[in-house]
Design a protein around this motif. Sequence first.
Motif, PDB file in Angstrom:
ATOM      1  N   ILE A   1       0.841  -1.195   0.000  1.00 40.40           N
ATOM      2  CA  ILE A   1       0.000   0.000   0.000  1.00 40.40           C
ATOM      3  C   ILE A   1       0.875   1.243   0.000  1.00 40.40           C
ATOM      4  O   ILE A   1       1.795   1.369   0.813  1.00 40.40           O
TER       5      ILE A   1
ATOM      6  N   THR B   1      -2.149  -1.130  -4.197  1.00 42.02           N
ATOM      7  CA  THR B   1      -3.141  -0.153  -3.762  1.00 42.02           C
ATOM      8  C   THR B   1      -2.458   1.199  -3.565  1.00 42.02           C
ATOM      9  O   THR B   1      -1.414   1.286  -2.921  1.00 42.02           O
TER      10      THR B   1
ATOM     11  N   ARG C   1      -5.036  -0.614  -7.817  1.00 40.18           N
ATOM     12  CA  ARG C   1      -6.276  -0.109  -7.213  1.00 40.18           C
ATOM     13  C   ARG C   1      -6.017   1.292  -6.649  1.00 40.18           C
ATOM     14  O   ARG C   1      -5.135   1.478  -5.806  1.00 40.18           O
TER      15      ARG C   1
ATOM     16  N   GLU D   1      -7.642   4.356  -4.533  1.00 38.13           N
ATOM     17  CA  GLU D   1      -8.718   4.763  -3.639  1.00 38.13           C
ATOM     18  C   GLU D   1      -8.578   6.252  -3.352  1.00 38.13           C
ATOM     19  O   GLU D   1      -7.518   6.707  -2.925  1.00 38.13           O
TER      20      GLU D   1
END
Length: 294
Positions: free
Chosen positions: A4, A237, A265, A267
């Motif tokens: 992340i 992410t 991904r 976000e």
Amino acid sequence: MGNICMLVGNGFTIDFSEKVGLNPSQPLSKFENEGISYSHFLPKLPAIREELFPLAKGEKNDYLAIEKFMGSPSYNWDKDCQLRRFLSLSYATLQLQLEHHNISQWHWTKWFREHRDELGMFVSFNYDLLLEKSLKVAGVRYYRTGSDEEPVGVPIVKPHGSIDFDIDSDHRSSERWEYTTALLDEGKVETVPKQEWLEPRFEADIIPPHKENYQRSLRWVKEGIATFKEAAGEFDTFIIVGHSYNEADRQEIDQYLENLHPGTRIEIVDPEPNKLLVAKINALGLELHRAGDQ
């Protein structure tokens, strides 16, 4: 390294600060807190006191006043140096106010604690140390790229500078006011201990709000970008928290997005994300998710 990566903007600090009566977007208004004083450094910054502060009275927010100040025909490196020193000292004052408040139960501190083993890197556009404080309380070891800190733990890239960065701690405080510095390249920045946060920086490598990053050529900044690029393929992410994708920062944000692998991904922690940011993410073939408020 975890998978992340999080990019952090001013909204991250606002989320905590507004709960304790501080507005991090208003440095000229002393962050809208009557308990804050600039008397220990403002007299040493005549252009800020005599030109910038009066401008703030006629603008709807402090950042617009700063933009107007920088756009003046009389703006020069001396005034730029004063502005960067003001920002480092005012946001250090903000940080010292934040230090009085318990951050252990803040939702981001809890999130960092829960995802400790998944955290791979941070890119922070904030001058303050709220992110660093939250990570420390969550038990996450970190270091800031381009600094003299031991490179152990999760890297934090701070391309717009930090309140505790300087390049020359040998000059006495009284001497530092005598120098006008214009982005000297010493290779690395030194970290300033808490007891010296309110001392003037010899070189405050701080990018003013809504100003394109004119220090990207400095080696300590380039080291952070290189660190990100080397690790970007490992992230699955990429979380964007509290950044508006304003025009001055777009080129910088894009360089991070463009180095992620397709399918990463994304976000966005923002109920109304910038439409141009959404379009950029979609154009790159990244997987967009709107996380909303955490």
